[in-house]
Design an enzyme around this catalytic site. Structure first.
Site, PDB file in Angstrom:
ATOM      1  N   HIS A  65     -68.470  15.237  -0.841  1.00 49.03           N
ATOM      2  CA  HIS A  65     -69.029  14.347   0.206  1.00 49.03           C
ATOM      3  C   HIS A  65     -68.258  14.460   1.532  1.00 49.03           C
ATOM      4  O   HIS A  65     -68.047  13.463   2.226  1.00 49.03           O
ATOM      5  CB  HIS A  65     -69.018  12.878  -0.263  1.00 49.03           C
ATOM      6  CG  HIS A  65     -69.934  12.601  -1.397  1.00 49.03           C
ATOM      7  ND1 HIS A  65     -71.187  12.057  -1.241  1.00 49.03           N
ATOM      8  CD2 HIS A  65     -69.784  12.779  -2.734  1.00 49.03           C
ATOM      9  CE1 HIS A  65     -71.762  11.910  -2.417  1.00 49.03           C
ATOM     10  NE2 HIS A  65     -70.939  12.350  -3.348  1.00 49.03           N
ATOM     11  N   ASN A 143     -75.684   6.981  -4.376  1.00 49.09           N
ATOM     12  CA  ASN A 143     -76.362   8.184  -3.898  1.00 49.09           C
ATOM     13  C   ASN A 143     -77.802   7.842  -3.558  1.00 49.09           C
ATOM     14  O   ASN A 143     -78.269   6.740  -3.883  1.00 49.09           O
ATOM     15  CB  ASN A 143     -76.356   9.260  -4.985  1.00 49.09           C
ATOM     16  CG  ASN A 143     -75.063  10.073  -5.013  1.00 49.09           C
ATOM     17  OD1 ASN A 143     -74.238   9.984  -4.112  1.00 49.09           O
ATOM     18  ND2 ASN A 143     -74.901  10.860  -6.056  1.00 49.09           N
ATOM     19  N   TYR A 353     -61.450   7.629  -7.379  1.00 46.51           N
ATOM     20  CA  TYR A 353     -61.571   7.352  -5.930  1.00 46.51           C
ATOM     21  C   TYR A 353     -60.236   6.949  -5.312  1.00 46.51           C
ATOM     22  O   TYR A 353     -59.775   7.554  -4.344  1.00 46.51           O
ATOM     23  CB  TYR A 353     -62.636   6.283  -5.667  1.00 46.51           C
ATOM     24  CG  TYR A 353     -64.027   6.830  -5.893  1.00 46.51           C
ATOM     25  CD1 TYR A 353     -64.730   7.430  -4.866  1.00 46.51           C
ATOM     26  CD2 TYR A 353     -64.614   6.808  -7.148  1.00 46.51           C
ATOM     27  CE1 TYR A 353     -65.991   7.976  -5.077  1.00 46.51           C
ATOM     28  CE2 TYR A 353     -65.868   7.352  -7.372  1.00 46.51           C
ATOM     29  CZ  TYR A 353     -66.550   7.932  -6.329  1.00 46.51           C
ATOM     30  OH  TYR A 353     -67.781   8.485  -6.549  1.00 46.51           O
TER      31      TYR A 353
HETATM   32  C1  HEM Z   1     -67.154  11.190 -12.808  1.00 46.49           C
HETATM   33  C2  HEM Z   1     -67.979  11.228 -11.788  1.00 46.49           C
HETATM   34  C3  HEM Z   1     -67.501  11.209 -10.371  1.00 46.49           C
HETATM   35  C4  HEM Z   1     -66.260  11.416  -9.861  1.00 46.49           C
HETATM   36  C5  HEM Z   1     -64.989  11.731 -10.606  1.00 46.49           C
HETATM   37  C6  HEM Z   1     -66.358  11.291  -8.418  1.00 46.49           C
HETATM   38  C7  HEM Z   1     -65.311  11.476  -7.545  1.00 46.49           C
HETATM   39  C8  HEM Z   1     -65.403  11.420  -6.177  1.00 46.49           C
HETATM   40  C9  HEM Z   1     -64.334  11.711  -5.265  1.00 46.49           C
HETATM   41  C10 HEM Z   1     -62.946  12.172  -5.670  1.00 46.49           C
HETATM   42  C11 HEM Z   1     -64.790  11.501  -4.013  1.00 46.49           C
HETATM   43  C12 HEM Z   1     -64.028  11.656  -2.702  1.00 46.49           C
HETATM   44  C13 HEM Z   1     -63.606  10.278  -2.237  1.00 46.49           C
HETATM   45  C14 HEM Z   1     -62.734  10.273  -1.021  1.00 46.49           C
HETATM   46  O1  HEM Z   1     -62.094  11.279  -0.710  1.00 46.49           O
HETATM   47  O2  HEM Z   1     -62.673   9.205  -0.366  1.00 46.49           O
HETATM   48  C15 HEM Z   1     -66.152  11.070  -4.135  1.00 46.49           C
HETATM   49  C16 HEM Z   1     -66.942  10.706  -3.088  1.00 46.49           C
HETATM   50  C17 HEM Z   1     -68.169  10.130  -3.257  1.00 46.49           C
HETATM   51  N1  HEM Z   1     -68.866   9.973  -4.447  1.00 46.49           N
HETATM   52 FE1  HEM Z   1     -68.247  10.452  -6.251  1.00 46.49          FE
HETATM   53  N2  HEM Z   1     -67.635  10.983  -8.094  1.00 46.49           N
HETATM   54  C18 HEM Z   1     -68.370  10.926  -9.247  1.00 46.49           C
HETATM   55  C19 HEM Z   1     -69.686  10.632  -9.375  1.00 46.49           C
HETATM   56  C20 HEM Z   1     -70.432  10.078  -8.379  1.00 46.49           C
HETATM   57  C21 HEM Z   1     -71.695   9.448  -8.549  1.00 46.49           C
HETATM   58  C22 HEM Z   1     -72.434   9.250  -9.874  1.00 46.49           C
HETATM   59  C23 HEM Z   1     -72.074   9.005  -7.315  1.00 46.49           C
HETATM   60  C24 HEM Z   1     -73.298   8.241  -6.946  1.00 46.49           C
HETATM   61  C25 HEM Z   1     -73.606   7.113  -7.504  1.00 46.49           C
HETATM   62  C26 HEM Z   1     -71.035   9.344  -6.375  1.00 46.49           C
HETATM   63  C27 HEM Z   1     -71.036   9.031  -5.036  1.00 46.49           C
HETATM   64  C28 HEM Z   1     -70.046   9.351  -4.151  1.00 46.49           C
HETATM   65  C29 HEM Z   1     -70.122   9.099  -2.732  1.00 46.49           C
HETATM   66  C30 HEM Z   1     -71.257   8.411  -1.994  1.00 46.49           C
HETATM   67  C31 HEM Z   1     -68.949   9.584  -2.172  1.00 46.49           C
HETATM   68  C32 HEM Z   1     -68.573   9.582  -0.701  1.00 46.49           C
HETATM   69  C33 HEM Z   1     -67.961   8.250  -0.308  1.00 46.49           C
HETATM   70  C34 HEM Z   1     -67.674   8.245   1.171  1.00 46.49           C
HETATM   71  O3  HEM Z   1     -68.648   8.258   1.948  1.00 46.49           O
HETATM   72  O4  HEM Z   1     -66.501   8.240   1.543  1.00 46.49           O
HETATM   73  N3  HEM Z   1     -70.054   9.997  -7.051  1.00 46.49           N
HETATM   74  N4  HEM Z   1     -66.515  11.039  -5.468  1.00 46.49           N
END
Ligand code: HEM
Length: 499
Positions: A65, A143, A353
């Site tokens: 992202h 999402n 996160y």
């Molecule tokens: C085990 C599953 C998942 C893991 C380990 C994971 C991990 C991560 C990580 C490490 C980041 C970066 C965060 C940052 O640097 O601030 C991220 C961002 C993000 N993830 Fe996930 N994620 C997973 C599943 C999902 C799912 C299912 C969704 C949707 C419902 C999602 C939505 C997002 C969004 C929207 C961001 C961006 C947040 C922002 O705008 O700063 N992720 N995710």
């Protein structure tokens, strides 16, 4: 706080350039040198400060992202959940009164590619909202699509590696993507959405949002209900075919950021209705899917979307880096009256996160203004890199007591706001899939529910991608589609020129 905001607060209208020590800079054109031809001298403080700060301007991108746009706004509660008072399901204060306003910050994003990648790529879109409630922050990290590829968090790094560029060629490769997917039957539902026009939303304003994971709401009696969250855009939903997206990308690779920024500048504020689906807090053996499985939707005819409030985005960021790049959202950030379910993916996310944010932004990432709650913060945590304040001192408590319990003063535990929610969990410690995997049914239903143009685009996109894949991968994938819906599998197989 940005430099400009800080200057405004100091009533500083002086335009004089200074360095970071507050020294006026009298020459910003010439480094200090021996004679006019150089070499430069080492005691060149202004130059060294300027260049070394420049060298450190970037923080690590989000590992996923990375490309995003954000906006500020507000959430207005309806005071009800469907026809019931909100208090029936949750004691979270932000939902209780009709008309109650809570400030929000939202970041939209694409997932796979880097910070300046095209916004027309086929990819889920992130929809992360931070609610600055009176009880502290609540983040809903969602999402646009309502489901996810996998249900076990141990697979997430592999999923992301398969979709990210090849470690040798640095190019995204559908052969790697479909290799992984062909061994991941639970991804069929998500792939069916992603390769349809829903995989390329036209912009961020005309896009749904979903929390995807199952959470809980808890009322003042401590009774929990399973809940899923949704954002429904008042602007309507608009998606692009691959051909439409390519046409936009040829001229503009920032169209979604541009669209959001321009709409807000023009006073055309985007708005979403916030809805929930609710189920009693049990395993629901009557369903052919597990309510904790993030690869499944809860059919809306059985579990209707109940409106709970609305959100309006009415202010653009004034500093992209400070507000959008440093924003840190996490699924662990809940307020009283909201809780986790036992969904394994959600628990994996909740660890990930804040872990990544301590690395990406730093130990004190919660002292960055965009991440700070707009309510009192008073902890006994202290110091660390870039500590801007010691919270207990900032909160006006006895500065000698940075521990608890104590009879010398210091911070005290808060009173409880209602009965604890105490779910009972029992079972062997194991490594096992859930029993109701049902990987194909909802993918087949989705295939049949699409409009004709969506189905045609889905088949075209899949065939175009799969033509670049090895034959064994093609065969495994077609076999999965056959099980979702025989016509679905047959059309992909025919498109690949196989009989
Ligand atoms: C085990 C599953 C998942 C893991 C380990 C994971 C991990 C991560 C990580 C490490 C980041 C970066 C965060 C940052 O640097 O601030 C991220 C961002 C993000 N993830 Fe996930 N994620 C997973 C599943 C999902 C799912 C299912 C969704 C949707 C419902 C999602 C939505 C997002 C969004 C929207 C961001 C961006 C947040 C922002 O705008 O700063 N992720 N995710």
């Amino acid at each position: 706080m940005t430099d400009n905001q800080q200057n405004d607060q100091l009533g500083n209208e002086d335009q004089t350039l200074t360095n970071r020590q507050g020294h006026p800079v009298t020459d910003n054109q010439n480094t200090r040198t021996v004679g006019d031809r150089g070499p430069t001298v080492l005691e060149n403080y202004n130059f060294l400060e300027k260049i070394t700060h420049f060298d450190r301007e970037r923080i690590p991108e989000r590992v996923v992202h990375a490309r995003g746009a954000g906006a500020h706004g507000y959430f207005e509660a309806y005071g009800t959940i469907g026809d019931e008072p909100a208090s029936k399901y949750t004691r979270a204060k932000l939902f209780q009164e009709k008309g109650k306003i809570t400030p929000v910050f939202v970041r939209f994003s694409s997932v796979i590619h880097g910070g300046h990648s095209p916004e027309t790529l086929r990819d889920p879109r992130g929809f992360a909202a931070k609610f600055y409630t009176e009880d502290g922050n609540w983040d809903l990290v969602g999402n646009n699509l309502k489901i996810f590829f996998i249900r076990d968090p141990i697979k997430f790094p592999d999923l992301v590696h398969a979709f990210k560029p090849d470690p040798v060629t640095n190019r995204q490769d559908v052969n790697r993507i479909f290799d992984f997917i062909s061994h991941t039957p639970e991804a069929m539902h998500m792939i069916t959405w992603l390769f349809s026009p829903w995989g390329i939303p036209a912009n961020y304003r005309m896009m749904e949002g979903s929390g995807v994971n199952t959470y809980k709401m808890v009322n003042s009696e401590g009774v929990g209900h399973l809940v899923k969250y949704f954002w429904v855009p008042k602007q309507g939903v608009k998606n692009l075919t691959q051909a439409e997206a390519e046409e936009i990308q040829a001229k503009n690779f920032n169209h979604a950021t541009e669209d959001l920024y321009a709409a807000i500048e023009q006073g055309d504020y985007p708005e979403w209705e916030f809805c929930v689906q609710i189920m009693s807090d049990d395993e629901h053996p009557e369903l052919n899917f597990d309510p904790l499985d993030p690869t499944k939707i809860w059919p809306p005819d059985q579990f209707p979307l109940l409106p709970i409030g609305r959100m309006v985005l009415d202010k653009n960021p004034t500093n992209y880096f400070a507000e959008v790049e440093q924003a840190a959202f996490g699924t662990g950030v809940l307020v009283d009256g909201l809780d986790f379910s036992d969904d394994k993916l959600l628990q994996g996310r909740t660890f990930s996160y804040s872990d990544t944010q301590r690395h990406r932004i730093g130990t004190n990432y919660l002292q960055v203004p965009i991440n700070q709650p707009k309510t009192r913060v008073a902890t006994n945590q202290r110091d660390g890199q870039m500590a801007l304040n010691v919270d207990s001192v900032a909160a006006g408590e006895n500065p000698h007591v940075n521990y608890e319990p104590s009879s010398l003063g210091g911070l005290k535990e808060a009173p409880k706001s209602g009965k604890d929610h105490t779910p009972y969990v029992q079972g062997p410690v194991t490594r096992q899939k859930i029993s109701r995997t049902n990987d194909y049914q909802q993918a087949g239903e989705r295939y049949r529910t699409f409009e004709d143009w969506e189905r045609n685009d889905l088949i075209l996109n899949l065939v175009t991608a799969l033509k670049k894949c090895n034959q064994d991968i093609q065969e495994r994938i077609v076999e999965h589609f056959m099980q979702c819906d025989p016509e679905y599998g047959k059309r992909v197989r025919e498109g690949l020129g196989q009989s």
